[in-house]
Scaffold this motif. Structure first.
Motif, PDB file in Angstrom:
ATOM      1  N   UNK A 266      47.886  26.187  41.334  1.00  0.00           N
ATOM      2  CA  UNK A 266      48.549  27.155  40.450  1.00  0.00           C
ATOM      3  C   UNK A 266      49.763  26.514  39.783  1.00  0.00           C
ATOM      4  N   UNK A 267      50.563  25.828  40.592  1.00  0.00           N
ATOM      5  CA  UNK A 267      51.794  25.224  40.067  1.00  0.00           C
ATOM      6  C   UNK A 267      51.488  24.172  39.013  1.00  0.00           C
TER       7      UNK A 267
ATOM      8  N   UNK B  33      51.287  22.385  33.257  1.00  0.00           N
ATOM      9  CA  UNK B  33      50.521  21.931  32.093  1.00  0.00           C
ATOM     10  C   UNK B  33      50.692  22.884  30.907  1.00  0.00           C
ATOM     11  N   UNK B  34      50.941  24.154  31.207  1.00  0.00           N
ATOM     12  CA  UNK B  34      51.093  25.171  30.153  1.00  0.00           C
ATOM     13  C   UNK B  34      52.483  25.185  29.529  1.00  0.00           C
ATOM     14  N   UNK B  35      53.397  24.378  30.039  1.00  0.00           N
ATOM     15  CA  UNK B  35      54.776  24.374  29.535  1.00  0.00           C
ATOM     16  C   UNK B  35      54.858  23.610  28.211  1.00  0.00           C
ATOM     17  N   UNK B  36      54.568  24.315  27.144  1.00  0.00           N
ATOM     18  CA  UNK B  36      54.528  23.689  25.827  1.00  0.00           C
ATOM     19  C   UNK B  36      55.294  24.548  24.816  1.00  0.00           C
ATOM     20  N   UNK B  37      55.682  23.949  23.692  1.00  0.00           N
ATOM     21  CA  UNK B  37      56.401  24.723  22.667  1.00  0.00           C
ATOM     22  C   UNK B  37      55.633  25.977  22.272  1.00  0.00           C
TER      23      UNK B  37
ATOM     24  N   UNK C  33      43.485  35.519  41.477  1.00  0.00           N
ATOM     25  CA  UNK C  33      42.201  34.842  41.696  1.00  0.00           C
ATOM     26  C   UNK C  33      42.200  34.112  43.030  1.00  0.00           C
ATOM     27  N   UNK C  34      43.292  33.409  43.321  1.00  0.00           N
ATOM     28  CA  UNK C  34      43.341  32.576  44.527  1.00  0.00           C
ATOM     29  C   UNK C  34      43.341  33.399  45.810  1.00  0.00           C
ATOM     30  N   UNK C  35      44.047  34.505  45.817  1.00  0.00           N
ATOM     31  CA  UNK C  35      44.108  35.271  47.071  1.00  0.00           C
ATOM     32  C   UNK C  35      42.765  35.922  47.379  1.00  0.00           C
ATOM     33  N   UNK C  36      41.964  36.142  46.335  1.00  0.00           N
ATOM     34  CA  UNK C  36      40.600  36.637  46.575  1.00  0.00           C
ATOM     35  C   UNK C  36      39.733  35.517  47.132  1.00  0.00           C
ATOM     36  N   UNK C  37      39.829  34.325  46.525  1.00  0.00           N
ATOM     37  CA  UNK C  37      39.035  33.178  46.995  1.00  0.00           C
ATOM     38  C   UNK C  37      39.382  32.800  48.431  1.00  0.00           C
ATOM     39  N   UNK C  38      40.645  33.019  48.820  1.00  0.00           N
ATOM     40  CA  UNK C  38      41.080  32.699  50.179  1.00  0.00           C
ATOM     41  C   UNK C  38      40.811  33.835  51.166  1.00  0.00           C
ATOM     42  N   UNK C  39      40.244  34.951  50.659  1.00  0.00           N
ATOM     43  CA  UNK C  39      39.973  36.137  51.484  1.00  0.00           C
ATOM     44  C   UNK C  39      41.247  36.746  52.054  1.00  0.00           C
TER      45      UNK C  39
ATOM     46  N   UNK D  10      55.524  34.804  29.557  1.00  0.00           N
ATOM     47  CA  UNK D  10      54.074  34.565  29.545  1.00  0.00           C
ATOM     48  C   UNK D  10      53.642  33.710  30.729  1.00  0.00           C
ATOM     49  N   UNK D  11      54.473  32.745  31.108  1.00  0.00           N
ATOM     50  CA  UNK D  11      54.161  31.914  32.269  1.00  0.00           C
ATOM     51  C   UNK D  11      54.164  32.745  33.550  1.00  0.00           C
ATOM     52  N   UNK D  12      55.030  33.749  33.607  1.00  0.00           N
ATOM     53  CA  UNK D  12      55.050  34.633  34.782  1.00  0.00           C
ATOM     54  C   UNK D  12      53.739  35.408  34.879  1.00  0.00           C
ATOM     55  N   UNK D  13      53.280  35.942  33.752  1.00  0.00           N
ATOM     56  CA  UNK D  13      52.020  36.678  33.752  1.00  0.00           C
ATOM     57  C   UNK D  13      50.858  35.768  34.144  1.00  0.00           C
ATOM     58  N   UNK D  14      50.903  34.526  33.667  1.00  0.00           N
ATOM     59  CA  UNK D  14      49.866  33.558  34.025  1.00  0.00           C
ATOM     60  C   UNK D  14      49.887  33.266  35.519  1.00  0.00           C
ATOM     61  N   UNK D  15      51.107  33.167  36.093  1.00  0.00           N
ATOM     62  CA  UNK D  15      51.228  32.924  37.526  1.00  0.00           C
ATOM     63  C   UNK D  15      50.588  34.057  38.327  1.00  0.00           C
ATOM     64  N   UNK D  16      50.865  35.288  37.938  1.00  0.00           N
ATOM     65  CA  UNK D  16      50.320  36.426  38.679  1.00  0.00           C
ATOM     66  C   UNK D  16      48.796  36.488  38.570  1.00  0.00           C
TER      67      UNK D  16
END
Length: 474
Positions: free
Chosen positions: A331-332, A337-341, A358-364, A347-353
């Motif tokens: 995730x990090x 990689x998304x840190x661009x002009x 997705x990850x917490x579902x994959x990890x059960x 928006x990065x916060x929304x992307x993090x959430x």
């Protein structure tokens, strides 16, 4: 004929010479309250006010601020006066001061490091002038507190238009009122920096009839500070390098039952021996499920770093720890990689959430049915697992330029932190038992460029394999 004397070395307050096996000292007076090229050539370059920043850059900052002020008022007001007090010396007990740190806005515009000073910028018919008010020379106090620059030294050091003793500020402002009308005062009323100046001098000045209104200059300054110059970027790279290297040594010294205060002290030591003046903030050092989470950084000539790493004191991640860690690392790295002009912190916060969901579902950690059925419940779960933001602006302060909106698009020259976290309470029975009590955060400092982002803290290991390799060196 006597052999010529040979210059041996420079010290802080003297030069010593060697001649025919004897050493003699020639004392010279220091008339400045901070390092200069003559006394600290290893630290300060020619024409620099503070390490890495020269007079021309400080002059440009003042000029840009005045230009922004005039542009903001669209020339409806011709007379502007801006007042920026320094920090004051604060005492922990009688005659024992706390470590002094200069007020950021004052330092950004002047580079002057002495307490109880004031910078005044005022428009003139030909542009503007900058005036410093500084503590007067006092041999008795300087014997204990160290040298003062005085008014003459302040002009020579900083390149301001003129300088006076701090005691003359009241008279100067009084004369300004007599010779100007319909002027706009730029001063931070909401959070006065220097209470003594504020109460005894500036408050009275603000009551004068000639004043048109009072504006807060802080937001204008924060907008300027947000985008770093090449000189500032160089200092940012150095402070991040120092903290990154220090983290490696802190990891290497970790072991079972080590105290948090020992890790704190180790970080402080390793940063200082590499040239940092102080830690940027009291480090966060916390144990979570046999993991150590440390959030720490340092300050190097006025510029800060801010890093978080998580590692196992045993030297090895457990399978459950590694699964959670790798999920957060993915995730990090995606966020970095998304840190661009054009992208915003919001928006990065929304992307993090979204990535966390997705990850917490994959990890059960949470059943997918729970996440799909109730969006409100999903947000609540995500906020419990990561209750903080994705990052913040970074620069002279750790939480730099706080008045700047997180909806402002990023642009080249900005530095931000990216710090997703995943924290599972030991009492959280919703998740599998093997994950309970684990807390992880990974934080890097990122420079925005025209192209790919540059991770300024890349020398601080964050992949679990690299961390385990360092721990194996103990």
């Amino acid at each position: 004929m006597a052999a010529p004397m040979k210059k041996m070395s420079k010290f802080r307050n003297c030069i010593y010479w060697k001649s025919q096996g004897t050493v003699s000292f020639t004392l010279f007076k220091r008339y400045f309250g901070q390092p200069i090229v003559q006394t600290h050539p290893h630290l300060i370059g020619q024409d620099e006010v503070t390490p890495g920043i020269n007079k021309q850059e400080y002059q440009q900052r003042r000029t840009s601020l005045i230009s922004n002020v005039v542009e903001k008022t669209a020339e409806s007001i011709r007379n502007h006066i801006m007042i920026f007090p320094s920090a004051s010396k604060v005492y922990m007990t009688y005659d024992i001061p706390y470590p002094f740190r200069q007020n950021t806005e004052f330092l950004y515009l002047s580079g002057f490091q002495e307490p109880d000073s004031v910078l005044v910028l005022q428009t003139t018919e030909n542009g503007y002038k900058s005036v410093l008010f500084v503590p007067k020379r006092d041999p008795d106090r300087e014997l204990w507190d160290g040298p003062r620059s005085g008014d003459t030294g302040a002009v020579s050091l900083t390149g301001v238009s003129e300088a006076h003793n701090s005691d003359d500020l009241e008279k100067y402002l009084h004369n300004y009122c007599k010779t100007h009308c319909d002027y706009l005062v730029w001063y931070s009323m909401t959070k006065p920096v220097h209470l003594n100046f504020h109460k005894s001098v500036i408050s009275e000045f603000l009551k004068q009839e000639g004043r048109k209104s009072i504006q807060n200059p802080i937001q204008l300054l924060h907008q300027m500070r947000l985008v770093k110059s090449q000189a500032e970027i160089k200092l940012m790279k150095k402070t991040c390098q120092i903290a990154s290297e220090a983290f490696v040594d802190v990891m290497r010294c970790s072991h079972a039952n080590i105290s948090e205060s020992t890790l704190y002290a180790k970080m402080d030591y390793e940063c200082r021996v590499r040239g940092a003046e102080i830690l940027a903030y009291p480090p966060v050092v916390a144990g979570a499920g046999e993991l150590v989470l440390m959030d720490a950084g340092c300050e190097y000539h006025g510029y800060t770093s801010d890093i978080t790493r998580t590692w196992p004191v045993s030297g090895k991640f457990t399978p459950a720890q590694r699964r959670l860690y790798l999920a957060l690392l993915d995730i990090q790295e995606a966020l970095v990689t998304s840190c661009r002009p054009g992208v915003t912190l919001a928006e990065l916060y929304q992307a993090m959430m979204q990535l966390l969901a997705v990850r917490i579902i994959l990890l059960d950690l949470v059943p997918s049915s729970t996440m799909a059925k109730d969006e409100l419940k999903m947000k609540k779960i995500l906020c419990e697992l990561c209750p903080h933001d994705v990052g913040h602006y970074l620069g002279m302060d750790v939480h730099d330029t706080p008045s700047v909106s997180k909806n402002r698009p990023l642009e080249p020259g900005m530095v931000i932190t990216i710090e997703p976290g995943l924290y599972i309470k030991s009492t959280n029975t919703m998740v599998p038992e093997e994950y309970r009590g684990i807390g992880i955060r990974i934080e890097d400092n990122v420079l925005i460029t025209e192209g790919d982002p540059i991770v300024l803290t890349a020398d601080c290991p964050k992949h679990p394999d690299h961390i385990e390799a360092i721990m194996a060196q103990r």
